[in-house]
Design a protein around this motif. Sequence first.
Motif, short mmCIF file in Angstrom:
data_model
loop_
_atom_site.label_atom_id
_atom_site.label_comp_id
_atom_site.label_asym_id
_atom_site.label_seq_id
_atom_site.Cartn_x
_atom_site.Cartn_y
_atom_site.Cartn_z
N ALA A 122 -11.02 -3.48 -6.40
CA ALA A 122 -10.43 -4.30 -5.57
C ALA A 122 -9.09 -4.39 -5.74
O ALA A 122 -8.21 -4.00 -4.74
N THR A 123 -8.68 -4.67 -6.78
CA THR A 123 -7.31 -5.13 -6.85
C THR A 123 -6.70 -3.87 -6.98
O THR A 123 -5.36 -3.91 -6.35
N ARG A 124 -7.07 -2.96 -7.73
CA ARG A 124 -6.39 -1.83 -7.72
C ARG A 124 -6.31 -0.95 -6.47
O ARG A 124 -5.22 -0.25 -6.05
N PHE A 125 -7.15 -0.71 -5.70
CA PHE A 125 -7.30 -0.20 -4.33
C PHE A 125 -5.99 -1.17 -3.43
O PHE A 125 -5.52 -0.40 -2.94
N GLY A 126 -6.25 -2.39 -3.36
CA GLY A 126 -5.20 -2.72 -2.87
C GLY A 126 -3.76 -2.58 -3.21
O GLY A 126 -2.96 -2.34 -2.29
N LEU A 127 -3.70 -2.55 -4.44
CA LEU A 127 -2.28 -2.16 -5.02
C LEU A 127 -1.82 -0.78 -4.57
O LEU A 127 -0.79 -0.80 -4.00
N HIS A 128 -2.74 0.16 -4.86
CA HIS A 128 -2.17 1.57 -4.55
C HIS A 128 -2.32 1.84 -3.14
O HIS A 128 -1.49 2.61 -2.67
N ALA A 129 -2.86 1.22 -2.05
CA ALA A 129 -2.88 1.39 -0.62
C ALA A 129 -1.40 0.80 -0.27
O ALA A 129 -0.85 1.41 0.71
N THR A 130 -0.96 -0.31 -0.95
CA THR A 130 0.12 -0.80 -0.49
C THR A 130 1.39 -0.07 -0.91
O THR A 130 2.43 0.17 -0.24
N ILE A 131 1.28 0.53 -2.14
CA ILE A 131 2.31 1.33 -2.69
C ILE A 131 2.36 2.56 -1.77
O ILE A 131 3.45 3.27 -1.23
N ALA A 132 1.20 3.15 -1.39
CA ALA A 132 1.06 4.26 -0.60
C ALA A 132 1.76 4.04 0.87
O ALA A 132 2.50 4.69 1.29
N ALA A 133 1.62 2.79 1.32
CA ALA A 133 2.00 2.52 2.76
C ALA A 133 3.60 2.41 2.75
O ALA A 133 4.51 2.87 3.48
N HIS A 134 4.08 1.78 1.56
CA HIS A 134 5.75 1.89 1.28
C HIS A 134 6.25 3.15 1.21
O HIS A 134 7.73 3.36 1.53
N GLU A 135 5.54 4.07 0.52
CA GLU A 135 5.95 5.48 0.30
C GLU A 135 5.81 6.43 1.31
O GLU A 135 5.93 7.73 1.19
N GLY A 136 5.15 5.98 2.52
CA GLY A 136 5.01 6.76 3.68
C GLY A 136 3.67 7.69 3.48
O GLY A 136 3.50 8.67 4.34
N ARG A 137 2.86 7.43 2.42
CA ARG A 137 2.00 8.47 2.48
C ARG A 137 0.57 7.94 3.35
O ARG A 137 -0.25 7.34 2.68
N THR A 138 0.71 8.11 4.60
CA THR A 138 -0.36 7.48 5.47
C THR A 138 -1.34 8.48 5.95
O THR A 138 -1.30 9.89 5.49
#
Lengths: 342, 342, 342, 342
Positions: free
Chosen positions: C287-303
Amino acid sequence: MRIGVLTGGGDCPGLNAVIRSVVRTAGAHYGSEVVGFRDGWRGLLENRSTPLDVAAVDGLLTRGGTTLGSARVAPEKLHAGIDEMKCTLDEHGIDVLIPIGGEGTLTAAHLLSEAGVPVVGIPKTIDNDIDGTDLTFGFDTAVSIATELIDRLHTTAESHQRVLLVEVMGRHAGWIALHAGLAAGAHLTLVPEEPFDVDEVVRLVCERFARGDSHVIGVVAEGAEPLPGQMAFRRGGVDEFGHRRFTGVTQQLGEELERRTGKEVRATVLGHVQRGGTPTSFDRVLATRFGLHATIAAHEGRTGQMVALRGTEIELVPLAHAVARLKTVTAERLAETRAFTG
Amino acid sequence: MRIGVLTGGGDCPGLNAVIRSVVRTAGAHYGSEVVGFRDGWRGLLENRSTPLDVAAVDGLLTRGGTTLGSARVAPEKLHAGIDEMKCTLDEHGIDVLIPIGGEGTLTAAHLLSEAGVPVVGIPKTIDNDIDGTDLTFGFDTAVSIATELIDRLHTTAESHQRVLLVEVMGRHAGWIALHAGLAAGAHLTLVPEEPFDVDEVVRLVCERFARGDSHVIGVVAEGAEPLPGQMAFRRGGVDEFGHRRFTGVTQQLGEELERRTGKEVRATVLGHVQRGGTPTSFDRVLATRFGLHATIAAHEGRTGQMVALRGTEIELVPLAHAVARLKTVTAERLAETRAFTG
Amino acid sequence: MRIGVLTGGGDCPGLNAVIRSVVRTAGAHYGSEVVGFRDGWRGLLENRSTPLDVAAVDGLLTRGGTTLGSARVAPEKLHAGIDEMKCTLDEHGIDVLIPIGGEGTLTAAHLLSEAGVPVVGIPKTIDNDIDGTDLTFGFDTAVSIATELIDRLHTTAESHQRVLLVEVMGRHAGWIALHAGLAAGAHLTLVPEEPFDVDEVVRLVCERFARGDSHVIGVVAEGAEPLPGQMAFRRGGVDEFGHRRFTGVTQQLGEELERRTGKEVRATVLGHVQRGGTPTSFDRVLATRFGLHATIAAHEGRTGQMVALRGTEIELVPLAHAVARLKTVTAERLAETRAFTG
Amino acid sequence: MRIGVLTGGGDCPGLNAVIRSVVRTAGAHYGSEVVGFRDGWRGLLENRSTPLDVAAVDGLLTRGGTTLGSARVAPEKLHAGIDEMKCTLDEHGIDVLIPIGGEGTLTAAHLLSEAGVPVVGIPKTIDNDIDGTDLTFGFDTAVSIATELIDRLHTTAESHQRVLLVEVMGRHAGWIALHAGLAAGAHLTLVPEEPFDVDEVVRLVCERFARGDSHVIGVVAEGAEPLPGQMAFRRGGVDEFGHRRFTGVTQQLGEELERRTGKEVRATVLGHVQRGGTPTSFDRVLATRFGLHATIAAHEGRTGQMVALRGTEIELVPLAHAVARLKTVTAERLAETRAFTG
């Protein structure tokens, strides 16, 4: 000396720990031998047994269930079979019999004792409803499991604004419900000793949501019942091991609450998970001490008795006393829950 | 009425459950208010407090630790600070103080009581060494954790033919070692109440392996000691929260055993994991009942007392009695382990 | 940047851990702000939100449930409400939305994404039936709880010579049944993917007892069904959170087995305890890694993507792929159980 | 066909589950026989074995340890003993050998394979440091136990404003520390892969208390080390099963921190409890699948390989690849922890 052992009634964490304790005490303290009879009283009636030495009980301390098996025998069969049972005991040269069981088993033990068989009983019930002892082994394990599972339900109820009703064991006595309810912070605890008023339960649920609380957790003993006439209540068929064959009180109450409060209500019946598996440390110690002191009593000729926990000590109480009445939850103990419910 | 609450001494599972119980009972039964003093007696000395209402104690039942904090205060500071403490209590209009703690805290409570402050004490110690009560909350949790961990060590010891020594808490009383040893099937239990004979321990280890047993599990209370002169034993520095700063008895015994038996010996010090985290259901019920009955006693003016478990009831015992002596393991209870060790 | 978060669907251990992870990553890595929408999509439709900072997520890692709440919204309402939802997102200045949920939630997320909203989904289901990811958080916790409880039932079944059927969650996919069955040593595992033949089940039960085995443990996914026409099977009413309102497959199979084999059969429905409470360490990490990488993706525009576990890495897969089909148990995985059943 | 099995190296939850799986698969799928060699490679060197049939592995799924025993054998003895080992295998008519173990065991397996013995290895290590497989069984159990215990320490640290350092296993790889640190919300995680800067650790501790945080939890892999020259660090003597014989890094760091920050610091060494006892459901499934697929590979002649988890599938990788290097924590995985520490 030769000791006979049997386990009767439903499953209970700690049975194996008692068997081990009897065998180790008999061997280490007295050099005595132990014979185990299989499947409760049936083993005595049908002369099925197994020798129990220290190797045979290796690893039993932590294991749930009973290595001797258990079975139900109708009371009339027991009455009719006293001579066969005495015959079996004679054949094996048993000096003292140590039956481990609940109300039914101890009543049969009392019967045998009256018929002249030296008996030391060991009380067993997850329901904690045997009189004469502060506690019975198995109860702490059952309460622990129920509490852990209710802990888990709390967060779901809270996140999803639910009413969650949890049915725990206890057909005639509400001890598991009382303790698990206190331990898990239930908002409502229903026990067999006091018929519940459905209108009050509806009010409690509505008031909680009205003042902004997010959820309601109710703990319901399987033997709880509404006031006469309420809910068109129909008692479900329940066999003697506590298995519900039809929809029980919790499901019926859940449907009533959903209808009358408009809230989402879920009913969970914990069932057999409460009576299986490894015992808690508390129950292992109690089971071990029960087995130890019963074996000592057997060797000292103090028979016709049952071991009992009184405070921190293991004492002996007459079997007659133990089976005279069920130990149910008192009004004082129920009153204790009031500051913590609602 | 206004009630003051504080928690003193080392951590203990159930402290938060007691605080919640006092607050809910005071509110729901009596409409009274509760003030929490921070960091034990220091909060009284330095006048640091926080109001405690039902919202403030939400969720505390299952949470380890103490929301009020705790701290060590030297006894001489307490003696010197009685007037400041009375002053703080006056300022907050406290009618009765409910201190929750072990021997040190209850001794201070007795002091305040003698100085005219209405006090109802609540005994707390994972060590179970407070006199006048059958059990204290926290003890069952500590024994449970130790037992679960020793269960885990069993299989390793067995597979790898090891001697595993496990150090549990108990500087002056061996209750945790006694119960965890019984519950986990230890082959050896060493307690502070009875100096152990290293030669006998060596003999026990050798005999077990000689007769084909695969391993030895020993449970050692941190306060256990060998007979005078044995093992060149040097007591490790231990601070008042039970933390070992130097090599303790278990490590020293382990080295001695390895040297003398030629077996692989491992020593594990369980440490602080025994006193943290969520309480068992048993301790939650006991903590809740202690808080309830202390609050009732406070409102009924029965002060200068401590709540105590006696059988299944919560009673009051004079503080003077509770702090007169430590409750240590009796010879009878030690004798009970003999059938199960070796 | 401003991130929006919401949790949809039924409860699942790890939801709070994901929320915490998103908030901490957004704050610590990017200095971004996070807004939580309450009760799933309803929060977007009705513009109900709460700011989430590091203090707000303190302690969430270990807590079950979701601090944001969840609610069911009918798909047609979502379709009709896209403009309201976009409006709400605009009003809060949300740059990227991170919805956490199962098939329904991710389908809605895909819809919004198609409508031009930048979205990064996080898959959530205790059932593990979302395609494109090796595993979802919550699944390991559900399997762990089911396994522990089945462990407990084993000893009872063994001591009392019973057939015990345990119903676990899984309406469309049998992953929980498959894994809990393997982990707990079930003799029979029934899943929705493969209709079971009642005659074969009867044969298995009879054969086990015939060759002297003492008991049978069967794990039944709630969505399992017999071959057409068998058992006069009637599917119970099941709401969308997996709650059975009528007698389900396990109870019906139990009655059939008891009638045809003459053995005592007990059915236990584990229910909601599988989806509440603290997550396992495995699920906390995932869960922690999912949240981390989703937030990174959000900031990198990979939506327009969903985070997914692939081997040991967290990767992104298109939302369109994730919702295209349910991931059900394969024939190969079912075949793996054959050496361990019967 | 005849399969040989042995278990080497330190204890690991799941070993027994693998043995059971090999025996059941060999019997049920292929009608093959299995011979167990005792105490790792020593059983091959000294020709000590036991036949393993389905009855022999009954109950092993849930039991920790290894029923075959394990022992350390010096690498040079193995090199010198290849002929003896081949001789033993011949004598028992072993077609394929399945050794279960860590780096040492697999290296020996590779050696035998090079010498012409058909071998299928099964990777085992709680440390998760074997290359070529996503995960090894035992790791999830070790992380779970460590996480549960750190959960317990949190509340104590918080109530008593402490710095608590917890030492977990991992001499060369920090996987347990990484995962337990993430799962338990540690504020600091130290691993062998990256020497730590004591000055930074001091700064982190001071900053947390300075901004009002109540406590610090640090997870330290036993193989972590400070930057060269710091703390006058002296590596403790550690035997090959991970037992610390002298004061280790955690104790030394604790003393340094206490001296430099003035805070109370406690060090807890979790030790052997991480590698014993019943496996988690995750590890039971993985162990069972490893045993299954290794036995299938053995029967299909795909030898010289090791089974490995890749995503959700069990695949085969050459033994040469598996033992070429240790799998250590990558810089990317360490970077993931940064949002959650401090």
